[in-house]
Design a protein around this motif. Structure first.
Motif, short mmCIF file in Angstrom:
data_model
loop_
_atom_site.label_atom_id
_atom_site.label_comp_id
_atom_site.label_asym_id
_atom_site.label_seq_id
_atom_site.Cartn_x
_atom_site.Cartn_y
_atom_site.Cartn_z
N UNK A 220 -3.64 -5.99 -2.63
CA UNK A 220 -4.26 -7.14 -1.72
C UNK A 220 -5.29 -7.62 -2.67
N UNK A 221 -5.15 -8.82 -3.50
CA UNK A 221 -6.24 -9.39 -4.09
C UNK A 221 -6.26 -8.30 -5.37
N UNK A 222 -7.84 -7.91 -5.46
CA UNK A 222 -7.84 -6.85 -6.63
C UNK A 222 -7.65 -5.50 -6.31
N UNK A 223 -7.31 -5.32 -5.04
CA UNK A 223 -7.60 -3.85 -4.63
C UNK A 223 -5.97 -3.54 -4.69
N UNK A 224 -5.80 -2.62 -5.55
CA UNK A 224 -4.62 -1.82 -5.88
C UNK A 224 -4.42 -0.58 -4.43
N UNK A 225 -3.48 -0.78 -3.64
CA UNK A 225 -3.32 0.46 -2.45
C UNK A 225 -2.33 1.51 -2.95
N UNK A 226 -1.24 0.56 -3.48
CA UNK A 226 -0.08 1.68 -3.79
C UNK A 226 0.37 1.33 -5.25
N UNK A 227 0.49 2.35 -6.03
CA UNK A 227 0.98 2.02 -7.37
C UNK A 227 2.12 2.90 -7.95
N UNK A 228 3.18 2.08 -8.28
CA UNK A 228 4.48 2.71 -8.93
C UNK A 228 4.97 3.91 -7.95
N UNK A 229 5.02 3.67 -6.63
CA UNK A 229 5.66 4.64 -5.80
C UNK A 229 7.29 4.80 -5.97
N UNK B 93 11.09 17.78 8.01
CA UNK B 93 11.76 18.76 7.14
C UNK B 93 11.16 18.48 5.69
N UNK B 94 10.44 17.52 5.59
CA UNK B 94 9.91 17.27 4.34
C UNK B 94 8.58 16.07 4.51
N UNK B 95 7.53 16.49 3.70
CA UNK B 95 6.46 15.86 3.69
C UNK B 95 6.12 15.10 2.40
N UNK B 96 5.65 13.73 2.74
CA UNK B 96 4.98 13.25 1.39
C UNK B 96 3.48 13.14 1.64
N UNK B 97 2.79 13.55 0.65
CA UNK B 97 1.22 13.22 0.79
C UNK B 97 0.99 12.19 -0.07
N UNK B 98 0.09 11.09 0.48
CA UNK B 98 -0.43 10.29 -0.39
C UNK B 98 -1.91 10.44 -0.66
N UNK B 99 -2.41 9.97 -1.65
CA UNK B 99 -3.93 10.02 -1.74
C UNK B 99 -4.37 8.89 -2.57
N UNK B 100 -5.71 8.46 -2.28
CA UNK B 100 -6.51 7.36 -2.81
C UNK B 100 -6.50 7.46 -4.37
N UNK B 101 -7.07 8.98 -4.63
CA UNK B 101 -7.11 9.42 -6.26
C UNK B 101 -5.97 8.78 -6.94
N UNK B 102 -4.69 8.97 -6.61
CA UNK B 102 -3.70 8.44 -7.43
C UNK B 102 -3.13 7.19 -7.15
N UNK B 103 -3.52 6.74 -5.93
CA UNK B 103 -3.12 5.41 -5.37
C UNK B 103 -1.48 5.48 -5.08
N UNK B 104 -1.15 6.74 -4.79
CA UNK B 104 0.51 6.88 -4.41
C UNK B 104 0.61 8.31 -4.22
N UNK B 105 1.65 8.78 -4.59
CA UNK B 105 2.08 10.08 -3.91
C UNK B 105 1.46 11.18 -4.72
N UNK B 106 0.63 12.21 -3.98
CA UNK B 106 0.23 13.27 -4.44
C UNK B 106 1.27 14.66 -4.62
N UNK B 107 1.94 14.57 -3.73
CA UNK B 107 2.87 15.84 -3.63
C UNK B 107 4.24 15.52 -2.44
#
Lengths: 247, 373
Positions: free
Chosen positions: A14-23, A209-223
């Motif tokens: 969003x503008x200069x703010x990257x929320x999700x990167x290479x998911x 059954x499965x969980x996807x954890x996102x986190x700001x630090x990686x701007x995407x999937x942590x686990x």
């Protein structure tokens, strides 16, 4: 396992703010997948990209092997009909009764007779425990009932994939547990793929059954893993999240 | 589609393809099931060639079941996969467990009585609520004199700008045009009788007594009355009104009184300026169509236009302002539910305000001569 959604290199800015990167994420047919993470990590953003309510800045999304994004609007519209979405606040049209809310997609997208439509409405409401509330307006029912009615509307067209945005928010533990149970039952009986964005730990452990954890630090999937795997993770961030610890 | 075949005393229905909502018309049972069952003793449904299914397959099998029961013949499912059997069982269980919960359908007469009762109760409650609000406004109004700090004065300049200053350009334009139109129409008639100079009487009295206050009130009702309802209604939906109550604020003091004071000050001011502009519009029409000068127009106006004409218009404008605020805020406080309710009450607010303004104007027209105005 049969893949129903494939997300490739999806990024959202969003503008200069990257929320999700290479998911990159594969979602399998018939599974219940929870998307979790701290506030502002991009859970709802990811959900909106998958559903197609927002367009990703870059990346590709495939649904049942067919390119959903980027592709022509007509193809996207057709694929979107495979989706049912239960929004955080329900998204029920306030001016229509529950029955009219559910009838809306049925009248627009199916060739069912009026009599059959009434029968489907009754079944859908019954499946979420709201039989007899056909003629109620959304403003006349409680928050938990609104969520269930929203789920009934999301299921109106028997979608292949159901999305839930914070289904447990604003619900008491008993209603929330009943909704979890409903999700599990529907998944078992109908084999519907379910993607749930949630904060609710009990719900995550119960239904996923499965969980996807996102986190700001990686701007995407942590686990990515089963709820048990993530609960016992060696990663402090994941461990803290799943064990409700703050340091 | 469905293939039918009669094998001895068995009617075999072979269901083929995608039994989904999308293809429902291809599974029309009316053309498939026989009207007379004859010597058939059993219906066999073969589901082995169903390629895809959804809720519709449950509806289809249910209809065949009902047919079998009414015709008193046996029913047998063959070629049903485990998944499909589980699916049908699941929906069947839902139906059974919920069938007892359903309310009995009520007759038309019962519903008519029920609806009439509901409407009567709603109207009565609305009337009580309106009286309560008027009472509260009266109480808050008296507080202005002995406890002026109870009103939220900080809101007053903003409300005055919204209700008065922002409404000024459109109000003036409309009253100017009304003056112009009245002038042209009047001039055509007066010219016939050689009564040209009396155009000043016609314009000045009609604008100051009637058209000026009425037009301004209609514009303010459309602009500000709707805004009051929408704003207060949205505040109600988002629980802001409840929050204010819990914090100990009096809703009337906090929300209604600043608007009321602002409109009481703003309305006469707008009407005074609008009167001037309307008379100017009439003058322009007179000068261009009649054989009179602006001096004779104003001289005649001085003779015909009394202070009572201007005063009656100003008094009316204040009353109209009160009506707009009371109805606008009342409708806003009636909002319940969601966005749709806000829209409905906003429309209702404007319609009710304009209707009441015109009704009150008619009453004043009858009443003012009696009290000498």
């Amino acid at each position: 396992m049969d893949m129903i959604i494939e997300i490739k290199n999806l990024s959202k800015r969003y503008g200069n703010l990257t929320v999700l990167k290479n998911i990159n994420l594969d979602i399998y047919r018939g599974e219940i997948l929870s998307i979790v993470g701290g506030s502002g990590c991009g859970k709802s953003t990811l959900l909106r990209q998958i559903i197609g309510l927002e367009l990703p800045t870059t990346g590709e999304v495939y649904v049942s092997g067919e390119k959903y994004y980027p592709s022509k609007p007509k193809i996207q519209e057709r694929i979107m009909k495979k989706f049912g979405v239960m929004f955080q606040l329900g998204g029920l049209l306030a001016s229509l009764t529950l029955s009219e809310n559910i009838a809306l997609p049925l009248k627009s997208y199916t060739k069912l007779s009026d009599e059959d439509i009434l029968e489907v409405i009754r079944l859908k409401l019954a499946s979420v425990g709201l039989d007899g509330f056909q003629d109620y307006l959304p403003s006349e029912i409680s928050g938990g009932m609104k969520k269930r009615a929203a789920l009934a509307r999301a299921m109106a067209l028997d979608p292949e994939i159901l999305f839930f945005d914070e289904p447990a928010s604003g619900l008491d533990p008993i209603t929330s547990a009943a909704l979890d149970n409903l999700i599990i039952e529907l998944n078992k009986a109908l084999g519907t793929t379910m993607i749930i964005v949630t904060h609710d730990l009990a719900s995550i452990m119960n239904v996923s059954h499965r969980v996807v954890m996102l986190d700001k630090s990686v701007q995407g999937i942590l686990a990515v893993g089963t709820p048990e795997e993530l609960k016992n993770s060696n990663n402090k961030l994941i461990y803290n999240f799943f064990n409700r610890k703050f340091n | 589609m469905i293939n039918t075949e009669i094998k001895g005393t068995d009617l075999v229905l072979e269901v083929l393809g995608a039994v989904t909502n999308e293809f429902a018309p291809y599974y029309d049972l009316k053309s498939i099931l026989p009207k007379k069952i004859g010597n058939i003793s059993k219906i066999i449904i073969n589901l082995s060639n169903v390629s895809k299914y959804d809720t519709y397959i449950f509806l289809l099998t249910k209809k065949i079941k009902t047919f079998a029961i009414t015709q008193k013949v046996e029913l047998e499912f063959i070629g049903i996969s485990n998944d499909l059997a589980n699916y049908l069982n699941y929906l069947e269980n839902i139906e059974v467990s919920n069938s007892q919960k359903r309310e009995n359908k009520r007759g038309i007469f019962y519903r008519f009585i029920e609806n009439s009762g509901n409407i009567f109760v709603k109207l009565t409650l609305d009337f009580i609520l309106l009286l309560t609000l008027v009472g509260d406004i009266f109480r808050s109004g008296t507080k202005l004199f002995y406890s002026p700090r109870s009103i939220r004065w900080a809101d007053l300049p903003e409300q005055f700008t919204l209700i008065g200053v922002n409404a000024l350009p459109i109000s003036l334009l409309i009253v100017f045009l009304i003056g112009l139109i009245t002038g042209y129409q009047g001039a055509l008639q007066l010219k016939e009788f050689g009564a040209d100079v009396f155009i000043a009487d016609l314009i000045s009295i009609s604008i100051t007594r009637e058209l000026g206050p009425l037009m301004v009130a209609i514009i303010v009702a459309g602009r500000s009355g709707s805004a009051f309802t929408a704003e207060i209604g949205t505040m109600k939906v988002s629980e802001e009104i409840d929050a204010l109550k819990v914090m100990g604020f009096n809703i009337v003091d906090f929300l209604v009184m600043p608007r009321l004071v602002a409109i009481i000050v703003a309305m006469p001011l707008i009407v005074i300026i609008a009167d001037l502009v309307g008379i100017l519009g009439g003058l322009i029409a007179s000068l261009t169509t009649l054989d009179i000068t602006s001096v004779s127009y104003f001289n005649r106006m001085q003779v015909s236009l009394g202070l009572n004409d201007i005063a009656s218009g100003l008094i009316k404008s204040v009353i109209f302002g009160l009506v707009i605020v009371v109805i606008g805020c009342f409708r806003g406080l009636q909002v319940s539910g969601g966005a749709e309710s806000v829209g409905r009450y906003t429309t209702s607010s404007v319609v009710t305000s304009i209707f009441n303004i015109i009704l009150i104007d008619a009453l004043f027209t009858l009443l003012f001569p009696i009290i000498g105005l």
